[in-house]
Design a protein around this motif. Structure first.
Motif, PDB file in Angstrom:
ATOM      1  N   SER A 126      -5.536  -7.770   5.820  1.00  0.00           N
ATOM      2  CA  SER A 126      -4.223  -7.929   5.203  1.00  0.00           C
ATOM      3  C   SER A 126      -3.886  -6.609   4.524  1.00  0.00           C
ATOM      4  O   SER A 126      -4.775  -5.929   4.005  1.00  0.00           O
ATOM      5  CB  SER A 126      -4.272  -9.065   4.175  1.00  0.00           C
ATOM      6  N   ILE A 127      -2.618  -6.227   4.548  1.00  0.00           N
ATOM      7  CA  ILE A 127      -2.240  -4.980   3.891  1.00  0.00           C
ATOM      8  C   ILE A 127      -1.251  -5.280   2.779  1.00  0.00           C
ATOM      9  O   ILE A 127      -0.542  -6.288   2.808  1.00  0.00           O
ATOM     10  CB  ILE A 127      -1.658  -3.946   4.880  1.00  0.00           C
ATOM     11  N   GLY A 128      -1.222  -4.415   1.790  1.00  0.00           N
ATOM     12  CA  GLY A 128      -0.365  -4.632   0.632  1.00  0.00           C
ATOM     13  C   GLY A 128       1.070  -4.209   0.889  1.00  0.00           C
ATOM     14  O   GLY A 128       1.497  -4.024   2.035  1.00  0.00           O
ATOM     15  N   SER A 129       1.807  -4.027  -0.182  1.00  0.00           N
ATOM     16  CA  SER A 129       3.203  -3.617  -0.066  1.00  0.00           C
ATOM     17  C   SER A 129       3.429  -2.242  -0.682  1.00  0.00           C
ATOM     18  O   SER A 129       4.574  -1.852  -0.916  1.00  0.00           O
ATOM     19  CB  SER A 129       4.110  -4.646  -0.757  1.00  0.00           C
ATOM     20  N   ASN A 130       2.346  -1.517  -0.933  1.00  0.00           N
ATOM     21  CA  ASN A 130       2.486  -0.189  -1.506  1.00  0.00           C
ATOM     22  C   ASN A 130       2.852   0.827  -0.428  1.00  0.00           C
ATOM     23  O   ASN A 130       2.671   0.597   0.770  1.00  0.00           O
ATOM     24  CB  ASN A 130       1.198   0.226  -2.224  1.00  0.00           C
ATOM     25  N   GLU A 131       3.364   1.957  -0.841  1.00  0.00           N
ATOM     26  CA  GLU A 131       3.900   2.950   0.087  1.00  0.00           C
ATOM     27  C   GLU A 131       2.844   3.490   1.042  1.00  0.00           C
ATOM     28  O   GLU A 131       3.143   3.811   2.196  1.00  0.00           O
ATOM     29  CB  GLU A 131       4.522   4.104  -0.712  1.00  0.00           C
ATOM     30  N   GLU A 132       1.603   3.584   0.598  1.00  0.00           N
ATOM     31  CA  GLU A 132       0.534   4.169   1.409  1.00  0.00           C
ATOM     32  C   GLU A 132      -0.228   3.123   2.220  1.00  0.00           C
ATOM     33  O   GLU A 132      -1.327   3.385   2.702  1.00  0.00           O
ATOM     34  CB  GLU A 132      -0.454   4.910   0.487  1.00  0.00           C
ATOM     35  N   ARG A 133       0.338   1.946   2.408  1.00  0.00           N
ATOM     36  CA  ARG A 133      -0.425   0.837   2.977  1.00  0.00           C
ATOM     37  C   ARG A 133      -0.933   1.106   4.389  1.00  0.00           C
ATOM     38  O   ARG A 133      -2.041   0.688   4.742  1.00  0.00           O
ATOM     39  CB  ARG A 133       0.411  -0.438   2.958  1.00  0.00           C
ATOM     40  N   MET A 134      -0.157   1.776   5.227  1.00  0.00           N
ATOM     41  CA  MET A 134      -0.601   2.011   6.599  1.00  0.00           C
ATOM     42  C   MET A 134      -1.733   3.039   6.649  1.00  0.00           C
ATOM     43  O   MET A 134      -2.689   2.887   7.413  1.00  0.00           O
ATOM     44  CB  MET A 134       0.578   2.471   7.460  1.00  0.00           C
ATOM     45  N   LYS A 135      -1.639   4.060   5.832  1.00  0.00           N
ATOM     46  CA  LYS A 135      -2.715   5.046   5.759  1.00  0.00           C
ATOM     47  C   LYS A 135      -3.993   4.391   5.242  1.00  0.00           C
ATOM     48  O   LYS A 135      -5.094   4.649   5.741  1.00  0.00           O
ATOM     49  CB  LYS A 135      -2.298   6.197   4.839  1.00  0.00           C
TER      50      LYS A 135
END
Length: 360
Positions: A126-135
């Motif tokens: 699961s990934i968050g909603s922060n700007e760097e989430r994909m990295k």
């Protein structure tokens, strides 16, 4: 140069009572828990031979919900390790029986250690909603590949496509490709439609102005909103039955939708039915107008309300609305196939949360 920091682990063998069940609103706000000071870094593994399920981004709504559901409904078949960047949101999961690992994305060793295991292991990415989430997701995938896990299950977004014209959906599509292209182990994707609790970001408009602004048309059904609890049920089903589900193919994509395929007009009608008074008006707006409304929430959060969406969440909402407006979306039955249940209806959601939407 990577600096060395060991992630903080908490044993799941707790003697304190489990906390009261959190509401969906409390889960949505989990990332906003205030910091309790400097993080502690140490290792405390469970001495347990049950298979391990690692859930990432548990300091955000989706990951937290998945981990708490597994602790409640799958503890007979696995133990759970909750991974995130902040200790405070993970503390509740630790009290429920989870191992917890606080990781630092500026620190390679802390990431690789978080995914170490000695038993069969599955990862719910699961990934968050922060700007760097994909990295950050790419960093975790590298650590996951080194750890040689049995299954990686990515919680993705409907409309994900590496060639998409919409940035957020394109990024999800690229991440899906990374997961499905990994060598060794099984991989699956769970593409989710619109999550019902996202509509709670519209309560400011309904309570103050008695209107529901949406940027997709009213002339055809476009969304099949589903409950976060139903997504968690689907993940639990995969954890319990991965061997059966992945016999045909070790790389699978499931599309998770709620039971109702609805247009914007039908959404507002269902809300008015729940309020037992047709007072909320549908308001068709442009992407930029809807963005202005959501940015207004971000800039002027309610003191006692839901933590507002950040820029990444706002752009994901807008991209998805543009996507569903551009396609004739069909109805998937993957939810029923996985869980044996169609899931929570949008009507039931609005009935449960009617007080949030009611005009002042």
């Amino acid at each position: 140069m990577w600096s060395y920091v060991v992630p903080w682990f908490s044993s799941g063998r707790q003697t304190s009572p489990q906390p009261a069940q959190l509401s969906e609103v409390e889960k949505m706000n989990i990332h906003g828990l205030p910091s309790q000071g400097r993080q502690r870094y140490n290792v405390n593994w469970q001495s347990d031979d049950r298979p391990l399920v690692i859930v990432t981004s548990c300091d955000f709504y989706y990951g937290f919900s998945i981990a708490s559901a597994l602790l409640t409904d799958a503890s007979d078949v696995c133990r759970v390790r909750a991974v995130g960047q902040r200790k405070e949101p993970l503390s509740t999961l630790a009290r429920m029986g989870a191992e917890t690992a606080v990781i630092d994305f500026g620190n390679e060793k802390s990431i690789t250690t978080a995914f170490q295991h000695k038993t069969d292991c599955k990862v719910i990415l699961s990934i968050g909603s922060n700007e760097e989430r994909m990295k950050e997701a790419t960093c975790m995938l590298q650590a996951i590949d080194q750890a040689d896990v049995d299954l990686v299950c990515l919680l993705s977004q409907g409309g994900a496509d590496p060639t998409s014209e919409w940035k957020q959906l394109k990024e999800f599509g690229k991440l899906e490709w990374q997961v499905l292209s990994r060598n060794g182990g099984n991989s699956c994707i769970l593409r989710t439609d619109w999550v019902q609790t996202n509509f709670l970001f519209w309560t400011d408009a309904t309570s103050k102005n008695a209107e529901f602004p949406l940027s997709f048309g009213s002339n055809h059904p476009t969304l099949a909103p589903l409950a976060m609890t139903d997504i968690a049920k689907a993940v639990t089903a995969i954890v319990k039955n991965a061997g059966t589900l992945l016999t045909v193919s070790t790389k699978r994509t499931f599309t998770l939708q709620g039971p109702d395929l609805v247009s914007s007009t039908q959404i507002v009608r269902l809300l008015n039915d729940a309020l037992k008074n047709p007072v909320i008006g549908e308001k068709q707006v442009s992407r930029e107008e809807l963005k202005a409304y959501l940015v207004g929430l971000r800039d002027n959060p309610k003191r006692d309300g839901i933590i507002p969406p950040n820029d990444t969440t706002i752009e994901t909402f807008l991209d998805y609305f543009d996507f569903v407006e551009s396609v004739d979306q069909g109805r998937s039955h993957d939810m029923e196939d996985l869980t044996g249940d169609k899931g929570t209806s949008l009507q039931d959601f609005f009935k449960e949360y009617a007080r949030y939407f009611r005009p002042e």
